[in-house]
Design an enzyme around this catalytic site. Sequence first.
Site, PDB file in Angstrom:
ATOM      1  N   GLY A   1       1.256  -3.234   6.321  1.00  0.00           N
ATOM      2  CA  GLY A   1      -0.020  -3.944   6.199  1.00  0.00           C
ATOM      3  C   GLY A   1      -0.623  -3.754   4.824  1.00  0.00           C
ATOM      4  N   SER A   2      -1.866  -3.364   4.776  1.00  0.00           N
ATOM      5  CA  SER A   2      -2.587  -3.280   3.508  1.00  0.00           C
ATOM      6  C   SER A   2      -2.109  -2.158   2.592  1.00  0.00           C
ATOM      7  CB  SER A   2      -4.084  -3.139   3.754  1.00  0.00           C
ATOM      8  OG  SER A   2      -4.598  -4.379   4.170  1.00  0.00           O
TER       9      SER A   2
END
Length: 182
Positions: free
Chosen positions: A22-23
Amino acid sequence: GYGSANLEWKIANDGDTKFRLGSVTKQFTAVAILLLQERGKLTLDAPVKTYLPDAPAAWDKVTVRHLLTHSAGIPNFTNFPDYGASKTLPATHASLIARFRDKPLEFTPGEKFAYSNSGYVLLSAIVEKLSGQSYAAFVAENLFKPLGMVDTGYDSHAMILPRRAAGYAPSKDGPVNADYIS
């Protein structure tokens, strides 16, 4: 490893479990941008329009550094009310940028910090434009391979990836399967 790779099959995490980052991927995007700077392909304080000439006039004062530091003022598309309904649709740089390119800036570039996935979409588009490679190929060739990160790669939902952990999200009744995001 700690925790569960798959709750439904009661499979524990171990040292070989693969996770969607993800991030956390933003650190690789930032390093890719800095590599391009080191190679003389970009300047951090140059306007984004230098590298993405079709950027709207509202972004004239937005620099690459602003994007890196979440200080550009470009609205974060993952905060838009319709994000939940659109996150599973197939996405490209162009389709994601189209979601926020015509929105007004939330503040003057450099004025303050506001976490922005939109800024990092723009940075990954710059990586592709300046390198002539896909983002996945660039980070594989220029980061993962030289660093010996043989068990790291760009995730694809369609790919069969042995030992990939299932994703979960919290709910009032406990964990639930996380939504797919393109």
